[in-house]
Design a protein around this motif. Sequence first.
Motif, PDB file in Angstrom:
ATOM      1  N   SER A 179       0.827  -1.199   0.000  1.00  0.00           N
ATOM      2  CA  SER A 179       0.000   0.000   0.000  1.00  0.00           C
ATOM      3  C   SER A 179       0.861   1.247   0.000  1.00  0.00           C
ATOM      4  CB  SER A 179      -0.913   0.015   1.230  1.00  0.00           C
ATOM      5  OG  SER A 179      -0.129   0.091   2.412  1.00  0.00           O
ATOM      6  N   VAL A 180       0.233   2.352  -0.381  1.00  0.00           N
ATOM      7  CA  VAL A 180       0.815   3.683  -0.224  1.00  0.00           C
ATOM      8  C   VAL A 180      -0.099   4.435   0.727  1.00  0.00           C
ATOM      9  CG1 VAL A 180       1.258   5.894  -1.360  1.00  0.00           C
ATOM     10  CG2 VAL A 180       1.963   3.759  -2.466  1.00  0.00           C
ATOM     11  N   VAL A 181       0.472   4.963   1.792  1.00  0.00           N
ATOM     12  CA  VAL A 181      -0.299   5.750   2.756  1.00  0.00           C
ATOM     13  C   VAL A 181       0.132   7.209   2.644  1.00  0.00           C
ATOM     14  CG1 VAL A 181      -0.907   6.105   5.179  1.00  0.00           C
ATOM     15  CG2 VAL A 181      -0.487   3.782   4.315  1.00  0.00           C
ATOM     16  N   VAL A 182      -0.827   8.069   2.288  1.00  0.00           N
ATOM     17  CA  VAL A 182      -0.596   9.510   2.220  1.00  0.00           C
ATOM     18  C   VAL A 182      -1.177  10.124   3.480  1.00  0.00           C
ATOM     19  CG1 VAL A 182      -1.184  11.645   1.001  1.00  0.00           C
ATOM     20  CG2 VAL A 182      -0.614   9.571  -0.295  1.00  0.00           C
ATOM     21  N   HIS A 183      -0.314  10.809   4.218  1.00  0.00           N
ATOM     22  CA  HIS A 183      -0.744  11.439   5.470  1.00  0.00           C
ATOM     23  C   HIS A 183      -0.753  12.951   5.288  1.00  0.00           C
ATOM     24  CE1 HIS A 183      -1.149  12.257   9.719  1.00  0.00           C
ATOM     25  NE2 HIS A 183      -0.144  13.099   9.617  1.00  0.00           N
ATOM     26  N   GLU A 184      -1.939  13.558   5.425  1.00  0.00           N
ATOM     27  CA  GLU A 184      -2.061  15.022   5.371  1.00  0.00           C
ATOM     28  C   GLU A 184      -1.994  15.552   6.798  1.00  0.00           C
ATOM     29  OE1 GLU A 184      -5.307  16.607   2.881  1.00  0.00           O
ATOM     30  OE2 GLU A 184      -5.605  14.526   2.256  1.00  0.00           O
TER      31      GLU A 184
ATOM     32  N   ILE B  20     -10.998  14.326  -1.491  1.00  0.00           N
ATOM     33  CA  ILE B  20     -11.720  13.136  -1.045  1.00  0.00           C
ATOM     34  C   ILE B  20     -11.151  11.898  -1.737  1.00  0.00           C
ATOM     35  CG2 ILE B  20     -13.972  11.996  -0.967  1.00  0.00           C
ATOM     36  CD1 ILE B  20     -15.213  14.826  -1.113  1.00  0.00           C
ATOM     37  N   PRO B  21     -10.691  10.902  -0.954  1.00  0.00           N
ATOM     38  CA  PRO B  21     -10.246   9.644  -1.567  1.00  0.00           C
ATOM     39  C   PRO B  21     -11.441   8.850  -2.078  1.00  0.00           C
ATOM     40  CG  PRO B  21     -10.097   9.501   0.816  1.00  0.00           C
ATOM     41  CD  PRO B  21     -10.533  10.896   0.506  1.00  0.00           C
ATOM     42  N   LEU B  22     -11.259   8.183  -3.201  1.00  0.00           N
ATOM     43  CA  LEU B  22     -12.321   7.385  -3.817  1.00  0.00           C
ATOM     44  C   LEU B  22     -11.995   5.900  -3.678  1.00  0.00           C
ATOM     45  CD1 LEU B  22     -12.751   9.511  -7.070  1.00  0.00           C
ATOM     46  CD2 LEU B  22     -14.112   9.633  -4.966  1.00  0.00           C
ATOM     47  N   PRO B  23     -13.023   5.031  -3.656  1.00  0.00           N
ATOM     48  CA  PRO B  23     -12.790   3.589  -3.531  1.00  0.00           C
ATOM     49  C   PRO B  23     -11.835   3.100  -4.628  1.00  0.00           C
ATOM     50  CG  PRO B  23     -15.139   4.113  -3.422  1.00  0.00           C
ATOM     51  CD  PRO B  23     -14.437   5.364  -3.823  1.00  0.00           C
ATOM     52  N   SER B  24     -10.959   2.176  -4.289  1.00  0.00           N
ATOM     53  CA  SER B  24     -10.855   1.366  -3.093  1.00  0.00           C
ATOM     54  C   SER B  24      -9.846   1.902  -2.078  1.00  0.00           C
ATOM     55  CB  SER B  24     -10.436  -0.042  -3.492  1.00  0.00           C
ATOM     56  OG  SER B  24      -9.221   0.040  -4.256  1.00  0.00           O
ATOM     57  N   ALA B  25      -9.593   3.204  -2.090  1.00  0.00           N
ATOM     58  CA  ALA B  25      -8.763   3.832  -1.071  1.00  0.00           C
ATOM     59  C   ALA B  25      -9.532   3.852   0.251  1.00  0.00           C
ATOM     60  CB  ALA B  25      -8.393   5.245  -1.491  1.00  0.00           C
TER      61      ALA B  25
ATOM     62  N   THR C 136      -4.825   8.502   4.080  1.00  0.00           N
ATOM     63  CA  THR C 136      -5.511   7.677   3.089  1.00  0.00           C
ATOM     64  C   THR C 136      -4.591   6.552   2.662  1.00  0.00           C
ATOM     65  OG1 THR C 136      -6.759   9.573   2.278  1.00  0.00           O
ATOM     66  CG2 THR C 136      -6.676   7.640   0.861  1.00  0.00           C
ATOM     67  N   THR C 137      -5.120   5.322   2.657  1.00  0.00           N
ATOM     68  CA  THR C 137      -4.356   4.148   2.234  1.00  0.00           C
ATOM     69  C   THR C 137      -4.833   3.711   0.856  1.00  0.00           C
ATOM     70  OG1 THR C 137      -4.110   3.438   4.530  1.00  0.00           O
ATOM     71  CG2 THR C 137      -3.734   1.776   2.823  1.00  0.00           C
ATOM     72  N   PHE C 138      -3.895   3.652  -0.093  1.00  0.00           N
ATOM     73  CA  PHE C 138      -4.170   3.205  -1.455  1.00  0.00           C
ATOM     74  C   PHE C 138      -3.538   1.826  -1.635  1.00  0.00           C
ATOM     75  CE2 PHE C 138      -3.948   7.827  -1.482  1.00  0.00           C
ATOM     76  CZ  PHE C 138      -5.120   8.181  -2.137  1.00  0.00           C
TER      77      PHE C 138
ATOM     78  N   GLY D 273      -8.891   6.416  -6.100  1.00  0.00           N
ATOM     79  CA  GLY D 273      -8.771   7.643  -6.883  1.00  0.00           C
ATOM     80  C   GLY D 273      -8.828   8.836  -5.960  1.00  0.00           C
ATOM     81  N   LEU D 274      -8.789  10.040  -6.547  1.00  0.00           N
ATOM     82  CA  LEU D 274      -8.832  11.276  -5.772  1.00  0.00           C
ATOM     83  C   LEU D 274      -9.812  12.255  -6.405  1.00  0.00           C
ATOM     84  CD1 LEU D 274      -5.032  11.861  -5.024  1.00  0.00           C
ATOM     85  CD2 LEU D 274      -6.818  11.369  -3.339  1.00  0.00           C
ATOM     86  N   LEU D 275     -10.631  12.849  -5.572  1.00  0.00           N
ATOM     87  CA  LEU D 275     -11.572  13.880  -5.999  1.00  0.00           C
ATOM     88  C   LEU D 275     -11.199  15.178  -5.294  1.00  0.00           C
ATOM     89  CD1 LEU D 275     -14.241  15.053  -7.162  1.00  0.00           C
ATOM     90  CD2 LEU D 275     -15.407  14.005  -5.196  1.00  0.00           C
TER      91      LEU D 275
END
Length: 197
Positions: free
Chosen positions: A38-43, A59-64, A76-78, A99-101
């Motif tokens: 996984s890739v975890v992005v921490h804001e 906003i993270p989109l599924p399957s994040a 967010t975990t991708f 995905g990302l919105l």
Amino acid sequence: MSRTRARLAATGAVVVLAVTGASSVAAAAPAATAPTGSVVVHENTAFLKDSALNGVVVIPLPSATPSYDNTSGFSTTFPVTGGQVNLPAYYGNIQLGGGLLFINVFTGKSAVFKQLAFSADNWQLTGVPVDGTAPVALLDPAGDTQVTKVGATQTLTAADLQVDAEGARYVDSKLNTTFFKGGQSLGSLSLTFTAGS
């Protein structure tokens, strides 16, 4: 040869064939496995507050999978969905799920990215705009970065995660804002990748 001996010989032949067949099945190559990780992005909270004041929501989109902690911020975990990479040698590409919105709540404008990936060649997290085909560089690991490899598992941790200049220009143009800047600190990143077989 008596009938009893003939039957025993035939039964023995069947057993030998069955064992031989089972052995050849057992010796067959195991099914290939997909890579995992996984890739975890921490804001961090500073970025979250600044983006909220400017009417920008990501906003993270599924399957994040998103998560929030009021002390450390939003993560967010991708999940890894494919690819091959050699992080210590800086080459390869990892495909990610989700995905990302991006939304500007003041203007109602938005931008959506799909086909997220991490490029070790360019050291960037990229996404393909929903109405496009070419990937856009979104985020760059920076600051104190650590790369390790143990067996088939590789990890990358970056103490700083910055907005890429290309991504800043693209998202700002879509949202009709001037919020994003190249080199803007967003938080941190951690990546784990285990190669498939």
